[in-house]
Design a protein around this motif. Structure first.
Motif, PDB file in Angstrom:
ATOM      1  N   UNK A 272       0.855  -1.357   0.186  1.00 27.19           N
ATOM      2  CA  UNK A 272       0.023   0.061   0.142  1.00 27.19           C
ATOM      3  C   UNK A 272       0.805   1.085  -0.079  1.00 27.19           C
ATOM      4  N   UNK A 273       2.259   1.305   0.459  1.00 30.97           N
ATOM      5  CA  UNK A 273       2.949   2.463   0.577  1.00 30.97           C
ATOM      6  C   UNK A 273       4.306   1.914   0.236  1.00 30.97           C
ATOM      7  N   UNK A 274       4.701   2.109  -0.802  1.00 29.78           N
ATOM      8  CA  UNK A 274       6.157   1.676  -1.158  1.00 29.78           C
ATOM      9  C   UNK A 274       7.247   2.235  -0.504  1.00 29.78           C
ATOM     10  N   UNK A 275       7.174   3.546  -0.023  1.00 31.43           N
ATOM     11  CA  UNK A 275       8.221   4.034   0.476  1.00 31.43           C
ATOM     12  C   UNK A 275       8.323   3.762   2.075  1.00 31.43           C
ATOM     13  N   UNK A 276       7.308   3.353   2.640  1.00 28.76           N
ATOM     14  CA  UNK A 276       6.967   3.008   4.214  1.00 28.76           C
ATOM     15  C   UNK A 276       7.825   1.453   4.064  1.00 28.76           C
ATOM     16  N   UNK A 277       7.512   0.683   2.975  1.00 27.09           N
ATOM     17  CA  UNK A 277       7.960  -0.573   3.112  1.00 27.09           C
ATOM     18  C   UNK A 277       9.517  -0.698   2.640  1.00 27.09           C
TER      19      UNK A 277
END
Length: 61
Positions: free
Chosen positions: A15-20
């Motif tokens: 859902x959130x590539x930067x967070x992952x």
């Protein structure tokens, strides 16, 4: 695998590539290819885990 062979990268929908990316690098992975738009609102990035496996991340906006 054998030298010179590249296996296809498995992409994980997130859902959130930067967070992952932050999560996996904190766990010891290194960013191979930063998140970038490949068109159609789709972002992809690839990382290399501590064992040398390349993993892909994919986010649909």
């Amino acid at each position: 695998g054998p030298q010179g062979m590249t296996s296809p990268v498995a992409y994980w929908h997130v859902p959130d590539i930067e967070a992952k990316l932050a999560e996996v690098t904190a766990a010891g992975a290194t960013v191979k290819e930063v998140a970038h738009d490949i068109g159609g609102g789709r972002l992809v990035a690839t990382v290399t885990d501590p064992d040398g496996n390349v993993l892909g991340l994919l986010q649909d906006r």
